[in-house]
Design a protein around this motif. Structure first.
Motif, mmCIF file in Angstrom:
data_model
loop_
_atom_site.group_PDB
_atom_site.id
_atom_site.type_symbol
_atom_site.label_atom_id
_atom_site.label_comp_id
_atom_site.label_asym_id
_atom_site.label_seq_id
_atom_site.Cartn_x
_atom_site.Cartn_y
_atom_site.Cartn_z
ATOM 1 N N MET E 100 0.811 -1.205 0.000
ATOM 2 C CA MET E 100 0.000 0.000 0.000
ATOM 3 C C MET E 100 0.853 1.267 0.000
ATOM 4 S SD MET E 100 0.391 -1.818 2.778
ATOM 5 C CE MET E 100 -0.427 -2.467 4.192
ATOM 6 N N MET E 101 2.160 1.088 -0.040
ATOM 7 C CA MET E 101 3.024 2.278 -0.042
ATOM 8 C C MET E 101 3.888 2.299 -1.298
ATOM 9 S SD MET E 101 4.460 2.191 3.830
ATOM 10 C CE MET E 101 3.460 1.550 5.164
ATOM 11 N N SER E 102 4.352 3.489 -1.648
ATOM 12 C CA SER E 102 5.256 3.610 -2.781
ATOM 13 C C SER E 102 6.638 3.110 -2.361
ATOM 14 C CB SER E 102 5.348 5.056 -3.218
ATOM 15 O OG SER E 102 6.052 5.791 -2.237
ATOM 16 N N VAL E 103 7.532 3.016 -3.341
ATOM 17 C CA VAL E 103 8.897 2.600 -3.055
ATOM 18 C C VAL E 103 9.519 3.514 -2.002
ATOM 19 C CG1 VAL E 103 11.210 2.481 -4.046
ATOM 20 C CG2 VAL E 103 9.254 1.520 -5.283
ATOM 21 N N GLY E 104 9.369 4.826 -2.213
ATOM 22 C CA GLY E 104 9.940 5.782 -1.284
ATOM 23 C C GLY E 104 9.382 5.613 0.118
ATOM 24 N N GLU E 105 8.079 5.424 0.208
ATOM 25 C CA GLU E 105 7.447 5.272 1.518
ATOM 26 C C GLU E 105 7.912 3.995 2.209
ATOM 27 O OE1 GLU E 105 3.229 7.581 0.583
ATOM 28 O OE2 GLU E 105 3.424 5.442 0.225
ATOM 29 N N ASN E 106 8.092 2.957 1.409
ATOM 30 C CA ASN E 106 8.614 1.718 1.977
ATOM 31 C C ASN E 106 9.967 1.962 2.637
ATOM 32 O OD1 ASN E 106 7.541 -1.203 1.647
ATOM 33 N ND2 ASN E 106 6.693 -0.082 -0.081
ATOM 34 N N ILE E 107 10.820 2.640 1.906
ATOM 35 C CA ILE E 107 12.173 2.826 2.431
ATOM 36 C C ILE E 107 12.168 3.801 3.608
ATOM 37 C CG2 ILE E 107 14.510 3.581 1.831
ATOM 38 C CD1 ILE E 107 13.993 2.546 -0.952
ATOM 39 N N ALA E 108 11.287 4.791 3.536
ATOM 40 C CA ALA E 108 11.256 5.779 4.614
ATOM 41 C C ALA E 108 10.572 5.241 5.867
ATOM 42 C CB ALA E 108 10.539 7.047 4.144
ATOM 43 N N TYR E 109 9.888 4.092 5.731
ATOM 44 C CA TYR E 109 9.071 3.599 6.841
ATOM 45 C C TYR E 109 9.855 3.493 8.146
ATOM 46 C CZ TYR E 109 5.709 0.818 9.433
ATOM 47 O OH TYR E 109 4.831 0.368 10.385
ATOM 48 N N VAL E 116 12.844 10.176 12.127
ATOM 49 C CA VAL E 116 13.488 10.933 11.055
ATOM 50 C C VAL E 116 12.432 11.217 10.002
ATOM 51 C CG1 VAL E 116 15.370 10.977 9.394
ATOM 52 C CG2 VAL E 116 15.583 9.638 11.494
ATOM 53 N N LYS E 117 12.108 12.480 9.807
ATOM 54 C CA LYS E 117 11.029 12.800 8.874
ATOM 55 C C LYS E 117 11.501 13.851 7.880
ATOM 56 C CE LYS E 117 7.481 10.825 11.290
ATOM 57 N NZ LYS E 117 6.658 11.004 12.468
ATOM 58 N N GLY E 118 10.610 14.204 6.995
ATOM 59 C CA GLY E 118 10.820 15.351 6.124
ATOM 60 C C GLY E 118 12.043 15.255 5.239
ATOM 61 N N ALA E 119 12.726 16.378 5.114
ATOM 62 C CA ALA E 119 13.790 16.491 4.120
ATOM 63 C C ALA E 119 14.933 15.513 4.392
ATOM 64 C CB ALA E 119 14.322 17.919 4.090
ATOM 65 N N SER E 120 15.278 15.340 5.641
ATOM 66 C CA SER E 120 16.440 14.485 5.909
ATOM 67 C C SER E 120 16.112 13.032 5.597
ATOM 68 C CB SER E 120 16.908 14.656 7.352
ATOM 69 O OG SER E 120 16.137 13.866 8.216
ATOM 70 N N ALA E 121 14.865 12.618 5.878
ATOM 71 C CA ALA E 121 14.462 11.270 5.512
ATOM 72 C C ALA E 121 14.485 11.130 4.001
ATOM 73 C CB ALA E 121 13.068 10.977 6.053
ATOM 74 N N LYS E 122 13.963 12.134 3.342
ATOM 75 C CA LYS E 122 13.885 12.093 1.890
ATOM 76 C C LYS E 122 15.273 11.963 1.282
ATOM 77 C CE LYS E 122 11.377 13.929 -1.900
ATOM 78 N NZ LYS E 122 10.710 15.052 -2.529
ATOM 79 N N ALA E 123 16.205 12.741 1.819
ATOM 80 C CA ALA E 123 17.576 12.688 1.297
ATOM 81 C C ALA E 123 18.149 11.286 1.454
ATOM 82 C CB ALA E 123 18.441 13.707 2.042
ATOM 83 N N LYS E 124 17.894 10.698 2.614
ATOM 84 C CA LYS E 124 18.418 9.345 2.847
ATOM 85 C C LYS E 124 17.810 8.340 1.884
ATOM 86 C CE LYS E 124 19.927 9.410 7.603
ATOM 87 N NZ LYS E 124 20.269 8.525 8.687
ATOM 88 N N VAL E 160 18.851 1.245 4.911
ATOM 89 C CA VAL E 160 18.764 2.671 5.193
ATOM 90 C C VAL E 160 18.777 2.928 6.697
ATOM 91 C CG1 VAL E 160 16.263 2.938 5.302
ATOM 92 C CG2 VAL E 160 17.640 4.760 4.322
ATOM 93 N N LEU E 161 18.461 1.891 7.475
ATOM 94 C CA LEU E 161 18.469 2.041 8.929
ATOM 95 C C LEU E 161 19.862 1.800 9.509
ATOM 96 C CD1 LEU E 161 15.108 0.261 9.756
ATOM 97 C CD2 LEU E 161 15.577 2.694 9.623
ATOM 98 N N GLU E 162 20.827 1.524 8.647
ATOM 99 C CA GLU E 162 22.197 1.288 9.061
ATOM 100 C C GLU E 162 22.272 0.292 10.210
ATOM 101 O OE1 GLU E 162 23.652 5.173 9.848
ATOM 102 O OE2 GLU E 162 23.499 5.792 7.763
ATOM 103 N N PRO E 163 21.761 -0.899 9.990
ATOM 104 C CA PRO E 163 21.752 -1.883 11.077
ATOM 105 C C PRO E 163 23.152 -2.438 11.307
ATOM 106 C CG PRO E 163 20.994 -2.916 9.067
ATOM 107 C CD PRO E 163 21.218 -1.473 8.735
ATOM 108 N N ALA E 164 23.370 -2.968 12.488
ATOM 109 C CA ALA E 164 24.626 -3.635 12.760
ATOM 110 C C ALA E 164 24.710 -4.918 11.942
ATOM 111 C CB ALA E 164 24.735 -3.953 14.245
ATOM 112 N N LEU E 165 23.569 -5.537 11.752
ATOM 113 C CA LEU E 165 23.498 -6.815 11.059
ATOM 114 C C LEU E 165 22.335 -6.770 10.083
ATOM 115 C CD1 LEU E 165 23.407 -9.741 13.631
ATOM 116 C CD2 LEU E 165 25.125 -9.375 11.856
#
Ligand SMILES: Nc1ncnc2c1ncn2[C@@H]1O[C@H](COP(=O)(O)OP(=O)(O)OP(=O)(O)O)[C@@H](O)[C@H]1O
Ligand SMILES: Nc1ncnc2c1ncn2[C@@H]1O[C@H](COP(=O)(O)OP(=O)(O)OP(=O)(O)O)[C@@H](O)[C@H]1O
Ligand SMILES: [Mg+2]
Ligand SMILES: [Mg+2]
Lengths: 290, 372, 332, 284, 372
Positions: E100-109, E116-124, E160-165
């Motif tokens: 139900m979400m776009s590619v961008g929304e999936n990644i920003a989830y 982390v919202k808005g412009a900085s999330a978008k940039a990431k 995108v969440l920079e996980p340890a693993l």
């Protein structure tokens, strides 16, 4: 871990509360009181009641009530069968032949009649079928009848009315279950030499069986519980069990008898549904999941 | 097993497709195709998704009527013959086994439709299950079978009718890797045993190569090449076939010079490669060149390479270790062009490391150049 | 402090302008729930007399349900302006609705059951003609107690006299049941909703029907051939009453409504809205002249005298009738 | 059979004709009702007396058209109001039930699942009476013991809403459960794994997924409430919903204004459905 | 990219599994496992279906609590830590992208869940899409993506969440063959670039071999062997590993004699084969012996084989032509034992025919014998 368990407990409680409120408050208590308690009492004097099985005895002793029940059940079964026969090809067309927008339009068309109340739909039938009505006039105009024909007040009219009121509830589950039938199964059967009739019998019907059963149960129950259609279209010989219940409750003020009839209706109809499922080898749980 | 059609000589093809064409609107799904399938052979049609394979097969089965042309099975034209009257049977991509019937009932279904009932049908079912290696499973439900077993039941269900042709639409597509490897070999053996003509479609080149007597490579509704697996692999006739069948290194560039049937192609990055020319490729034209990873010889020193071949030096980018199928990705030193090279089966170079310098060469006769 | 009057009544008994005037005069708002005798009683029974402040059942249906279910409270006659009522009617109703020495009902609207006849195609003059061969297939009646009673009168019996004797009454009803069963072939349908019957007569499908007077007069307006006929053996007279439910919360408003309604000018308005006559003294002078003329046509002096008023229905009677009616319905 | 199979023309034609007849059957009674909304007569039945728009627009002593019939319009409002509440309650409780039945295991679950089906098989009249009697018993009890007047348990809209809710929620439960059963739970796990709290998972993943079926259940609930008669009849107080009003009008002698309002409802709902229908494919 | 946990030295393992155990009733899905995963490495767990891989991974992610033992990530015990609080992310078998979400929304989830919202999330998001090779697709709907693209979005959503693993549960299982080959290489490159520790589970040995720094072969809830791909392939320690990793010819028999670390196994059909012994195999015991198809040398005459090796003659049963992966199935002449032998990459023996006589031999040091 214990955190998660506690959380689930808490959620379970939260979800169970409305369900229990509904089931206990609106389903169980009112009906236990009405159907069970009342039906097991009989009036002994003004405002005085005592425990008794009289109400049930009346049902057994008085052939009229028996007959009414059997008649109601038979006509309901007939109506259910007829509805199935009519709805199946239509559902097939919607599920398998129509594509894209046409399919949606047809589904919506099936739903539309149900925006007007059952009374108005029945009124439509009355206008159509009465002796001086549209169909009769049409038949005369076409020379198919020499004098006005009375199409109302037959058992057949009740059937028409019941079928009409039930179609939607049959079409929807049928469409759902037919849609899940893979086209390639039909192609494979055809490829192996199956004829249309054989494919319907061996492949389509077994696949759609839960949908058919679900639709049939709902329709059967709706017919059995219908009040307006049989009374308005049925004419002088029509006997309908819900009408009996209504009469006992409302015009005879005999709640005890009405409650007994209500309980019997519930019990006997459940029995019929159970028997039907057994006969066709279906399971209630599976059927209700379609 | 096939029942010979009356009057047709034993050498006649089982399937004869004559200028068949099918369009969807302006789009030609199958475009003026003609070919024949020899009796008793295993014929594969290999092509990428959407190239028209299923459309072709369904025309043979009778589910789609061709716009044009004729389909002749065992000498009889199929024009106007309904699918349930054609002497062909089909194994569907997702098998289309009847979940409401047992294994035995599935297999007996077609027999019953022909009026074969009772004991004789039962005997045939049992015999067929024996032949596909599932003796005694006629009472099982479909959902009790594993993927490979389902596969075999689907084939048995068709074979029991002794069709002139068995059509198979990517029947292994849904299986997992190990099972697929296994079923490939098994299917080929089964076909050899029963002798029925198989027409098999797939987009997996390995399936087509391993099983088939003849393979047609299809693209955009047409056949690019038709031949034995070896012919396709070692003598591709078009760039598409070279790229689609087997792994390949692909280079684009301009023809710089020509020497008989060999041409020198210069890539944009400056690498010059000699190869066999296929078709009308000549000096000054742009062209594509293919070299298979396993056609390239590799060694730590130039001396390990056969003498007389041109040789290059390169640095190892990464080793893709995969046992017997290991390859190494190298960058040619001067032009920085990347190449995949197969590592020897013996495991000789299995210890290569990133950054190491290697030398490689190939025989121009094992590389092909096609017009771009 | 209660501001609303919850009224359980028949359709047409509380026209909008009357309610508006009442609210203006007394400050009480009126909430109307329309119903009929049977539903009224059932509802009050289910709530044990709660949910409404004033109800309007027929006078014969008060004593029985009251002894049985105790759904009304006794009326405080001191709060009633008795001189607004036609005295004979008030007395009769009081007598009929007295239980345990207390009065539970006051008369409001009255009317009769008789025959509606299309005089062009039918010559029916009495209930018995419903079963005459010449009217076969063009007749309708209700499958309810008034039909049984009417048939009894038509065959020269007085069912009301047997109310006290269950056995005799039961025997009489069995006879009537047989009669109705024989008569069944004559009947096109047993009517239930008024609409159904009106449509039948209007279209000419029916020529004779047993029905209450208002329906006949309504049809008469559109087709002068259709008339309401007071049967020879007597029209059946009913009176709708005022009764206060046992758990009514706004008796003040209820009494105010009763007194307000019995004022001649108001009563006349209500009567013409309902199409019937009223127990209010002096209201008949203000009645719609058309209705008056129709009434005079249907009820010559003798017929008026001959009206059989329903007495209170003793408990148990309806069971007897019910069984008979069920049998008629079931007969083939 | 299915379009991919060659079928004889008779069969194709036969099925087409049947479906056409099917829809004629479905719509003829409604069409007749609609036509007689324009009949220049005081009753909604034949004979045809000529065309008029009176039953929509008139406002005289003799005839009251739809637009001037305050009682009718108000009852439509009442119906809509009741249906709105029934819809909200049914979808809300239905969603809870779906989660309860699909996601939790607890003793007595089967009994609850079976009981939840019961309202489907109880005739509407009985449902109405038993709820009315039970509610009155509670209200009278409260009145007698504590002097508490529980008005909402007396005949009236709250009771109508409860009565309709009682069986409509079963249908909502069935619809939403079916969709929840098809839901791929790894989506929830994925969201959870991406750092969402349980509430956020519910709010951002599960409920959006359920939305179409909840909307479907809502439409169904609204429709069934709007057209319910049997249960409502026993529970109404002074505000009558449309069906009850129509019933009493028909009992007292109806005018074609009933046809007019039926036509109005049909057209309105058809337009609504078409609007939804035409928007949907574009959104995808 | 990984955020180092406070206090843990840079050399500490990212994941430390300590005697972890999980039972379902009496059945041990994961049985007392311990291992460590080095920071920044690509670690694969390879095993057949049902061996407990998913159970293990889900314990690391926190969806299943171990019955026993501890899971330590970046030095911190995960006992009692909810999945949404663990510094790990998971790529699911069927990806579990939110439809139900776009590619961008999936990644920003995941970013939004962290506030982390808005412009900085978008940039990431934009940056991440760039890194997985899908620049500009943030507005697309999930069903507009191809299988491989979905794959990359699923990975991007976790990375995108920079996980340890990063945990991956057979992420390539649902892809078709060609795409899988391609994604294998791509995944490995992506991991090298981002430097995140990957724990990857699969039942496809080729995937595990090609991508991993370390592979653990799992069976019945335990590790059979843990090592580099080369170690597993060339020095299997158990019969299971030898049979599961790579293709192999398998022979059962009894040890007839022993010479140092080499033993002679005699099959029931009478074939005698020398091999390296692994584990306690000795004369008189029954044992299993494995020889890889590509470890066997084959030729039309004995002279083509290296001198000094034992040699046998055999007849060709069938040629499984598959380009560079072709094998031939032969029957050893005396014992009629079937063997698969890889054909040389050069295509030298591609023209072998059924029934031809060939000669083959192998070096006993390239065959292994395990206790049965
Ligand atoms: N009914 C149809 N209407 C329009 N186009 C169609 C129809 N059926 C197929 N096509 C188009 O025809 C082309 C060939 O389809 P076909 O199914 O034969 O491909 P295929 O080679 O079997 O592909 P795959 O390997 O994916 O199964 C496709 O591009 C498809 O989009
Ligand atoms: N909830 C459970 N209850 C009982 N047994 C379970 C449960 N979950 C898994 N198992 C069993 O544990 C074993 C390991 O399951 P797991 O899913 O970890 O296997 P897997 O290695 O991931 O297999 P696959 O490759 O098929 O995904 C299986 O035999 C399975 O049947
Ligand atoms: Mg295809
Ligand atoms: Mg798994």
């Amino acid at each position: 871990m214990s955190d998660a368990t506690a959380y689930r407990r808490w959620m379970l409680g939260l979800l169970l509360a409305p369900a229990l409120l509904w089931l206990v408050g609106l389903v169980i208590l009112p009906h236990v009181e009405l159907l069970l308690l009342l039906s097991l009492q009989a009036r002994v004097g003004p405002g005085e009641y005592a425990a008794s099985l009289d109400q049930y005895r009346t049902f057994v002793d008085e052939p009229l009530y028996w007959n009414t029940f059997v008649r109601t059940a038979v006509i309901s079964v007939l109506a259910t069968g007829l509805t199935l026969l009519l709805a199946f090809p239509a559902a097939w067309y919607i599920a398998k032949v129509a594509r894209g927008r046409l399919k949606m339009v047809l589904l919506v068309l099936c739903l539309l009649p149900f925006w007007v109340s059952e009374m108005v739909r029945t009124l439509g039938w009355l206008i159509l079928l009465r002796e001086t009505g549209v169909v009769s006039s049409l038949l005369q105009a076409l020379g198919l009848a020499s004098q006005p024909v009375e199409l109302l007040y037959h058992d057949a009219t009740i059937l028409v009315g019941l079928v009409y009121a039930s179609l939607l509830f049959m079409v929807i589950p049928l469409v759902n279950s037919l849609e899940s039938l893979d086209d390639s199964l039909i192609e494979a059967a055809y490829d192996l030499g199956g004829s249309t009739a054989n494919i319907v019998r061996r492949i389509v019907i077994p696949h759609a069986a839960p949908g058919i059963a679900a639709g049939s149960i709902v329709v059967f129950m709706l017919c059995l519980g219908n009040y307006l259609t049989p009374t308005l279209l049925g004419g002088k010989n029509s006997l309908w069990f819900t009408e009996q219940i209504y009469t006992q409750f409302i015009t005879r003020f005999n709640w005890n008898q009405g409650a007994a009839f209500g309980f019997l209706l519930l019990f006997l109809s459940s029995l019929l549904v159970w028997a039907g499922l057994k006969l066709t080898g279906q399971r209630f749980g599976a059927v209700m999941k379609t | 097993m096939p029942t010979p059609a009356a009057g047709s000589p034993a050498t006649a093809p089982d399937l004869d497709i004559r200028s068949v064409r099918k369009r969807y609107g302006a789009f030609a799904a199958v475009d003026d195709l003609s070919f024949q399938v020899r009796r008793g052979s295993f014929f594969s049609i290999l092509g990428p998704s959407g190239c028209g394979k299923t459309t072709l097969l369904r025309m043979v089965a009778g589910f789609i009527a061709p716009d044009d042309g004729d389909i002749v099975i065992k000498g009889a034209s199929m024009r106007g013959v309904a699918p349930n009257r054609r002497p062909v049977n089909m194994v569907f991509q997702h098998l289309a086994l009847f979940p409401m019937m047992s294994v035995g009932e599935n297999i007996a279904y077609g027999l019953e439709r022909r009026g074969v009932k009772g004991a004789s049908a039962k005997a045939k079912v049992i015999d067929m299950l024996q032949r596909v290696g599932l003796p005694g499973s006629e009472g099982k439900r479909i959902d009790q079978l594993s993927g490979g077993q389902k596969q075999r039941v689907a084939i048995a269900r068709s074979l029991v009718l002794e069709p002139a042709l068995l059509l198979l639409d990517e029947p292994l597509g849904a299986l997992d890797l190990k099972l697929r490897e296994h079923m490939k070999v098994e299917l080929k053996q089964l076909q050899a045993e029963v002798g029925t003509t198989f027409v098999y479609i797939t987009h997996d080149q390995s399936e087509a190569l391993v099983m088939s007597d003849q393979v047609a490579v299809m693209n955009h509704g047409r056949f690019e090449q038709l031949g034995t697996p070896q012919q396709l692999y070692y003598q591709p006739q078009t760039a598409f076939v070279a790229g689609f069948v087997g792994n390949n290194n692909r280079f684009e560039g301009t023809i710089e010079s020509r020497n008989g049937e060999q041409v020198l192609l210069r890539t944009a990055s400056g690498l010059g490669l000699w190869s066999q020319r296929v078709g009308a490729v000549d000096v000054g034209q742009t062209a594509v060149l293919f070299i298979r990873p396993e056609a390239i010889e590799i060694g730590r020193s130039p001396r390990e390479l056969p003498a007389g071949e041109p040789a290059w030096s390169a640095s190892v980018q990464s080793v893709l270790f995969d046992g017997g199928n290991s390859t190494v990705l190298v960058l040619e030193d001067k032009s920085q062009t990347p190449l995949h090279i197969a590592l020897p089966l013996t495991g000789r170079l299995a210890d290569l490391k990133s950054g190491e310098t290697v030398h490689f060469g190939y025989q121009p006769s094992q590389a092909w150049c096609f017009p771009a | 402090q209660e501001k609303t009057l919850r009224l359980l009544t028949w359709g047409g008994y509380a026209p909008k302008d009357v309610i508006e005037q009442f609210t203006k005069e007394t400050g009480f708002k009126v909430e109307v729930t329309t119903s009929n005798n049977e539903e009224m009683i059932s509802k009050l029974r289910a709530t044990a007399g709660a949910g409404f402040d004033l109800a309007q059942p027929s006078q014969d249906r008060i004593a029985g349900p009251q002894t049985e279910f105790k759904i009304y409270k006794p009326l405080d006659l001191s709060k009633i302006k008795a001189d607004l009522f036609i005295p004979s009617m008030l007395d009769a109703t009081k007598k009929n609705t007295t239980v345990g020495g207390k009065v539970y009902g006051l008369p409001h609207i009255w009317g009769t059951d008789g025959l509606v006849v299309n005089t062009k195609t039918s010559k029916a003059t009495d209930y018995a003609d419903l079963c005459a061969a010449e009217n076969a297939g063009k007749v309708s009646m209700r499958l309810k107690r008034p039909t049984l009673i009417a048939m009894a009168f038509a065959s020269g019996k007085d069912p009301f006299a047997l109310y006290g004797d269950a056995k005799a009454y039961s025997a009489l009803m069995d006879d009537m049941g047989k009669k109705l069963t024989e008569c069944k072939k004559n009947v096109k349908f047993y009517w239930d909703g008024k609409d159904q019957l009106l449509a039948g007569i209007r279209s000419g499908e029916l020529t004779t029907a047993m029905m209450w007077d208002t329906g006949g007069w309504e049809l008469n307006k559109a087709n002068p051939d259709v008339k309401f006929v007071a049967p020879k053996s007597g029209a059946l007279g009913w009176v709708d009453t005022f009764a206060i439910p046992a758990k009514g919360k706004n008796d003040a408003a209820a009494y105010a409504w009763i007194n307000f309604n019995m004022r001649p000018e108001i009563a006349a308005k209500v009567a013409s809205s309902a199409g019937n006559f009223t127990a209010s003294k002096g209201a008949d002078q203000m009645m719609d002249p058309v209705l008056k003329k129709q009434f005079a046509d249907s009820f010559p002096e003798a017929a008026l005298k001959n009206i059989k008023w329903y007495p209170a229905v003793p408990a148990g009677i309806e069971d007897i009738e019910g069984r008979v009616l069920d049998r008629v319905k079931a007969a083939q | 059979m299915i379009p991919s199979l060659p079928r004889p023309a008779i069969q194709r034609f036969g099925l087409g004709t049947f479906v056409a007849c099917f829809f004629v059957f479905l719509f003829v009674p409604l069409l007749v009702v609609a036509v007689f909304a324009f009949n220049n007569a005081d009753y909604p039945t034949p004979p045809w007396m000529g065309f008029t728009l009176d039953w929509f627009t008139a406002n005289s002593d003799a005839r009251t058209g739809l637009l001037a019939d305050g009682e009718l319009l108000q009852s439509m409002g009442v119906s809509a109001w009741v249906a709105l509440w029934v819809t909200l309650l049914s979808v809300g409780v239905g969603t809870c039930n779906a989660f309860l039945l699909e996601r939790f295991e607890f003793p007595g679950k089967n009994a609850i699942a079976l009981l939840a089906m019961l309202p489907l098989v109880i005739p509407g009249v009985i449902l109405g009476i038993s709820i009315l009697a039970f509610a009155s018993r509670i209200a009278n009890f409260a009145d007698e013991t504590w002097g508490l007047e529980l008005d909402f348990l007396r005949p009236g809209l709250p009771l109508v809403i409860l009565g309709q809710f009682c069986y409509i929620v079963t249908i909502a439960t069935l619809t939403i459960s079916a969709s929840l059963r098809r839901f791929d739970r790894t989506l929830e796990e994925a969201a959870y794994n991406l750092g969402a709290s349980r509430l956020a998972v519910l709010w951002t993943i599960t409920l959006p997924y359920l939305r179409p079926s909840m909307i479907g259940a809502a439409a169904m609930a609204f429709l069934m409430s709007f057209e319910n008669f049997n249960t409502t009849l026993m529970l109404v107080g002074s505000d009558s919903p449309l069906t009850v009003l129509m019933y009493s009008r028909m009992r007292e002698g109806a005018t074609p204004v009933l046809n007019a309002i039926s036509l109005f409802l049909m057209v309105a709902s058809a337009l609504l459905a078409l609007m939804l229908l035409w928007r949907k494919p574009q959104a995808q």
